[in-house]
Scaffold this motif. Structure first.
Motif, PDB file in Angstrom:
ATOM      1  N   SER A 133       3.586  41.933  -7.501  1.00 28.07           N
ATOM      2  CA  SER A 133       4.198  42.613  -8.648  1.00 28.07           C
ATOM      3  C   SER A 133       3.318  43.751  -9.147  1.00 28.07           C
ATOM      4  O   SER A 133       3.821  44.798  -9.575  1.00 28.07           O
ATOM      5  CB  SER A 133       4.469  41.618  -9.784  1.00 28.07           C
ATOM      6  OG  SER A 133       5.531  40.744  -9.444  1.00 28.07           O
ATOM      7  N   GLN A 159       7.693  37.768  -4.978  1.00 24.65           N
ATOM      8  CA  GLN A 159       6.471  38.344  -4.410  1.00 24.65           C
ATOM      9  C   GLN A 159       6.273  37.953  -2.944  1.00 24.65           C
ATOM     10  O   GLN A 159       5.473  38.559  -2.239  1.00 24.65           O
ATOM     11  CB  GLN A 159       5.266  37.926  -5.248  1.00 24.65           C
ATOM     12  CG  GLN A 159       5.363  38.413  -6.681  1.00 24.65           C
ATOM     13  CD  GLN A 159       4.115  38.150  -7.505  1.00 24.65           C
ATOM     14  OE1 GLN A 159       3.812  38.885  -8.423  1.00 24.65           O
ATOM     15  NE2 GLN A 159       3.390  37.099  -7.199  1.00 24.65           N
ATOM     16  N   ASP A 182      16.128  36.245  -3.617  1.00 21.74           N
ATOM     17  CA  ASP A 182      15.560  35.785  -4.887  1.00 21.74           C
ATOM     18  C   ASP A 182      16.541  34.846  -5.576  1.00 21.74           C
ATOM     19  O   ASP A 182      17.562  35.275  -6.116  1.00 21.74           O
ATOM     20  CB  ASP A 182      15.260  36.993  -5.780  1.00 21.74           C
ATOM     21  CG  ASP A 182      14.538  36.606  -7.070  1.00 21.74           C
ATOM     22  OD1 ASP A 182      14.297  35.397  -7.274  1.00 21.74           O
ATOM     23  OD2 ASP A 182      14.231  37.507  -7.866  1.00 21.74           O
ATOM     24  N   THR A 224      12.433  31.105  -9.438  1.00 20.63           N
ATOM     25  CA  THR A 224      11.136  30.521  -9.088  1.00 20.63           C
ATOM     26  C   THR A 224      10.838  29.361 -10.029  1.00 20.63           C
ATOM     27  O   THR A 224      11.255  29.359 -11.192  1.00 20.63           O
ATOM     28  CB  THR A 224      10.005  31.567  -9.185  1.00 20.63           C
ATOM     29  OG1 THR A 224       8.755  30.940  -8.878  1.00 20.63           O
ATOM     30  CG2 THR A 224       9.908  32.182 -10.574  1.00 20.63           C
ATOM     31  N   ASN A 256       7.601  28.580 -10.368  1.00 16.08           N
ATOM     32  CA  ASN A 256       6.201  28.857 -10.659  1.00 16.08           C
ATOM     33  C   ASN A 256       6.076  29.223 -12.139  1.00 16.08           C
ATOM     34  O   ASN A 256       6.551  30.269 -12.582  1.00 16.08           O
ATOM     35  CB  ASN A 256       5.725  30.022  -9.771  1.00 16.08           C
ATOM     36  CG  ASN A 256       4.250  30.314  -9.902  1.00 16.08           C
ATOM     37  OD1 ASN A 256       3.699  30.323 -10.996  1.00 16.08           O
ATOM     38  ND2 ASN A 256       3.601  30.584  -8.783  1.00 16.08           N
ATOM     39  N   ARG A 285       3.626  30.193 -13.977  1.00 13.45           N
ATOM     40  CA  ARG A 285       2.894  31.422 -14.293  1.00 13.45           C
ATOM     41  C   ARG A 285       3.795  32.646 -14.158  1.00 13.45           C
ATOM     42  O   ARG A 285       3.791  33.539 -15.012  1.00 13.45           O
ATOM     43  CB  ARG A 285       1.676  31.555 -13.370  1.00 13.45           C
ATOM     44  CG  ARG A 285       0.832  32.805 -13.646  1.00 13.45           C
ATOM     45  CD  ARG A 285      -0.353  32.893 -12.703  1.00 13.45           C
ATOM     46  NE  ARG A 285       0.056  33.028 -11.311  1.00 13.45           N
ATOM     47  CZ  ARG A 285       0.417  34.189 -10.760  1.00 13.45           C
ATOM     48  NH1 ARG A 285       0.442  35.303 -11.489  1.00 13.45           N
ATOM     49  NH2 ARG A 285       0.757  34.230  -9.491  1.00 13.45           N
ATOM     50  N   LEU A 286       4.600  32.676 -13.098  1.00 12.38           N
ATOM     51  CA  LEU A 286       5.487  33.813 -12.880  1.00 12.38           C
ATOM     52  C   LEU A 286       6.616  33.847 -13.902  1.00 12.38           C
ATOM     53  O   LEU A 286       7.049  34.919 -14.334  1.00 12.38           O
ATOM     54  CB  LEU A 286       6.064  33.776 -11.462  1.00 12.38           C
ATOM     55  CG  LEU A 286       5.042  33.906 -10.324  1.00 12.38           C
ATOM     56  CD1 LEU A 286       5.739  33.836  -8.972  1.00 12.38           C
ATOM     57  CD2 LEU A 286       4.245  35.208 -10.447  1.00 12.38           C
ATOM     58  N   ASP A 332       5.194  35.586 -16.825  1.00 10.49           N
ATOM     59  CA  ASP A 332       4.505  36.849 -16.595  1.00 10.49           C
ATOM     60  C   ASP A 332       5.444  38.025 -16.870  1.00 10.49           C
ATOM     61  O   ASP A 332       6.438  38.219 -16.162  1.00 10.49           O
ATOM     62  CB  ASP A 332       4.020  36.909 -15.148  1.00 10.49           C
ATOM     63  CG  ASP A 332       3.195  38.158 -14.841  1.00 10.49           C
ATOM     64  OD1 ASP A 332       3.078  39.030 -15.736  1.00 10.49           O
ATOM     65  OD2 ASP A 332       2.681  38.261 -13.715  1.00 10.49           O
ATOM     66  N   TYR A 378       6.211  40.271 -13.830  1.00 12.49           N
ATOM     67  CA  TYR A 378       6.852  39.718 -12.634  1.00 12.49           C
ATOM     68  C   TYR A 378       8.156  40.449 -12.358  1.00 12.49           C
ATOM     69  O   TYR A 378       8.961  40.686 -13.262  1.00 12.49           O
ATOM     70  CB  TYR A 378       7.108  38.219 -12.836  1.00 12.49           C
ATOM     71  CG  TYR A 378       7.840  37.558 -11.696  1.00 12.49           C
ATOM     72  CD1 TYR A 378       7.309  37.569 -10.408  1.00 12.49           C
ATOM     73  CD2 TYR A 378       9.059  36.910 -11.910  1.00 12.49           C
ATOM     74  CE1 TYR A 378       7.982  36.952  -9.366  1.00 12.49           C
ATOM     75  CE2 TYR A 378       9.731  36.294 -10.873  1.00 12.49           C
ATOM     76  CZ  TYR A 378       9.188  36.311  -9.597  1.00 12.49           C
ATOM     77  OH  TYR A 378       9.864  35.706  -8.567  1.00 12.49           O
ATOM     78  N   GLN A 395      13.502  35.758 -13.613  1.00  5.93           N
ATOM     79  CA  GLN A 395      12.697  34.793 -14.361  1.00  5.93           C
ATOM     80  C   GLN A 395      13.592  33.649 -14.810  1.00  5.93           C
ATOM     81  O   GLN A 395      13.928  33.498 -15.988  1.00  5.93           O
ATOM     82  CB  GLN A 395      11.982  35.485 -15.526  1.00  5.93           C
ATOM     83  CG  GLN A 395      10.852  36.383 -15.013  1.00  5.93           C
ATOM     84  CD  GLN A 395       9.998  36.971 -16.115  1.00  5.93           C
ATOM     85  OE1 GLN A 395      10.516  37.683 -16.971  1.00  5.93           O
ATOM     86  NE2 GLN A 395       8.706  36.694 -16.093  1.00  5.93           N
TER      87      GLN A 395
END
Length: 613
Positions: free
Chosen positions: A148, A199, A228, A231, A233, A235-236, A239, A242, A246
């Protein structure tokens, strides 16, 4: 992929009078290309730009005089200048110095790709051994973790859950009228790094570059794609920088609906394209392979275990036997994810084929594997065992005769089984501890093989230093990530083989493409693995070298592609191409097949440009 104006080039390089891919592959560099732009517009186009290699006549013809330094360099001089810049001790990226030289080099290469595609592939081919670890494993893992922030201009395509219902029209946004090779990921299991979401596009980008460099597939005919679907994740998800959706990953029928729509759209526009699935999480990797492989031309080399099979066959040779002795190998596998089960399944099928290719042979081959996961040895007494794992579960009564049970530790299994091969596909760094390696000393093989295959480097189950120091110089060592040879003293070195997927997937793709095979069979994959295992000379294998140097990759790919073509013909799967019908393919001997493959491998040469208003 950087935008290359394929339609424009194709109008000139593939006129109606020519015949298909053969003419395209062999005449792109030699036939003039008509362009409809001049001056700075030419220099900004990565496909037409030659930089300082533009000859004076072209500079006059294309209004470039004065826009470049007066010197005219050869392509080789350009490469030499670029490599000096790349290899400076302090490599700086445009946005500031990097404390990671490999990542900084990736940035420099990426910028070259953006401004001069032909030179980029010239450099990559000429320095493939040095640069493959930069454009792919292990540096690509770091690239994906930071993508990213590294993103500057788009390469490839992005299909997302938000695009449902639109994919059939979206696929026509890509400018190439023909695509031969697609690499796709959903970012859910990038190497051993887990869920990196959008990513993960760095993986397909790196792989299509290797298809061009190793297999000679034209760079305008390869396409990296990201699916896509969200995710998991955390953290992502938090973020703000990103670049992906989301939201939590889709699952179940919603997830399959996205993949189904994508596959239908891609094969509607490009019916003969080949799709390689890459780095999908264990939950879906095998299911998707089974869902699509009999309908579309697709494969997943991780799940289907091709490069690992080649290494296992090479290990048999290095142990002083012939490949036909492979069904006698005792193999302990650490890891029961998609990669681990994929390798076991492929190895079992290879053994069964050697034993007679019947139900009894398949059953016999299954008794050569002991699969261990985080809960220990997997047997048929494992509670809640899933359908993908069940075929590889040992019978509890059978293993009991060895003093083992459901959930026995890796150390226990190694001690009791005394395997010929210890294979790591766990993504757990350091799993092959001192105790595990000590247990391997009792192997019944005079030359046990240790394969810590997990990527990236930090996830390798052990280092070569650990393996050679504990078990001595006679072992065979092959890892997924590159390691340097180990100095054993007295002028001796422990050879560190890298089980790099790039040995095989380019040849599998190219062989499938040139054969026109309607599907990619297990036999075609096995033929590729056997070809690679047989590639090394006997004296090299006995020295512990079971994989060839990457510097030979184009020759290796030719051999593998030819083996895949011959197997496709033997299985009556080959449907040929415009310049080679199935009957013609069938009449080719080995040398002629190799020549056929070579004639279709693209070479990065500057074409003469002619302006037309």
């Amino acid at each position: 992929m950087a935008f290359f104006p394929y339609r424009l080039a194709r109008r000139v390089c593939w006129p109606a009078a020519t015949r298909g891919w053969r003419m395209f592959a062999t005449t792109v560099a030699s036939r003039p290309i008509i362009v409809h732009k001049l001056g700075l517009d030419i220099l900004k186009d990565p496909w037409f730009n030659k930089g300082t290699a533009f000859p004076i006549t072209e500079r006059d013809r294309l209004d470039l005089r004065g826009l470049l330094p007066p010197i005219v360099l050869t392509a080789q001089q350009q490469i030499d200048r670029f490599m000096v810049d790349l290899n400076r001790s302090q490599v700086n990226a445009r946005d500031g110095p990097s404390d990671n030289i490999s990542l900084a080099k990736w940035r420099v290469l990426n910028r070259l790709h953006d401004r001069n595609g032909t030179m980029y592939y010239k450099v990559l081919i000429d320095y493939i051994e040095e640069l493959a670890p930069i454009v792919y494993t292990p540096t690509v893992g770091l690239v994906c973790q930071n993508y990213s922030g590294l993103f500057r201009r788009p390469r490839g395509m992005y299909f997302s859950a938000a695009d449902r219902g639109e994919m059939m029209s979206m696929v026509y946004n890509w400018p190439a009228e023909q695509v031969d090779m697609i690499v796709i990921t959903d970012g859910s299991r990038i190497l051993g790094l887990g869920d990196l979401g959008v990513q993960g596009i760095g993986i397909p980008i790196g792989k299509v570059d290797l298809y061009v460099a190793a297999a000679g597939i034209h760079p305008q005919r390869v396409l990296p794609i990201m699916i896509d679907v969200g995710t998991n994740n955390e953290r992502l998800l938090k973020d703000p920088l990103y670049l992906g959706l989301q939201q939590r990953r889709l699952d179940g029928e919603e997830y399959l609906a996205v993949l189904d729509e994508f596959m239908e759209a891609v094969f509607t526009r490009w019916p003969t394209v080949i799709v390689q699935f890459e780095d999908f999480q264990s939950k879906w990797a095998l299911k998707l392979l089974q869902r699509y492989r009999n309908t579309y031309r697709m494969f997943n080399d991780d799940v289907q275990g091709t490069v690992a099979i080649a290494g296992l066959l090479g290990a048999v040779r290095a142990q002083g036997r012939t490949m036909i002795d492979f069904p006698r190998q005792k193999i302990v596998v650490a890891g029961a994810g998609s990669a681990g089960l994929g390798v076991v399944n492929a190895a079992r099928k290879t053994m069964a084929k050697m034993l007679g290719d019947n139900e009894s042979a398949f059953e016999s081959a299954g008794r050569q594997f002991w699969v261990v996961d985080a809960e220990g040895l997997i047997t048929d007494e494992r509670p809640g065992i899933d359908t993908e794992t069940l075929p590889f579960a040992r019978k509890a009564k059978e293993v009991g005769l060895l003093g083992l049970r459901e959930g026995s530790s890796l150390i226990e299994v190694v001690k009791k089984v005394k395997p010929d091969v210890l294979l790591g596909l766990s993504a757990v760094g350091g799993l092959f501890s001192k105790e595990v390696l000590e247990a391997l000393k009792d192997s019944t093989s005079v030359r046990p093989a240790i394969f810590p295959m997990s990527n990236p480097t930090k996830n390798a189950e052990c280092t070569p230093e650990d393996a050679f120091s504990i078990l001595g110089e006679q072992i065979l060592f092959a890892s997924g990530s590159p390691f340097k040879a180990v100095d054993l003293g007295n002028g001796k070195f422990g050879h560190c083989n890298q089980a790099n997927a790039m040995y095989l997937f380019p040849g599998i793709g190219l062989g499938t493409l040139l054969s026109g095979a309607r599907v990619i069979s297990d036999g075609m994959l096995q033929a590729a693995a056997v070809c690679l295992a047989a590639y090394m000379k006997e004296e090299d294998v006995l020295d512990g070298i079971i994989y060839p140097p990457i510097s030979r990759i184009r020759d290796i790919t030719r051999e593998v592609a030819a083996a895949v073509i011959r197997e496709a013909v033997a299985e009556d799967l080959a449907e040929g191409r415009e310049d080679m019908d199935p009957m013609e393919l069938r009449r080719l001997d080995k040398a002629e097949t190799l020549a056929y493959v070579k004639s279709h491998m693209w070479e990065p040469d500057y074409a003469t440009l002619v302006y037309m208003d």
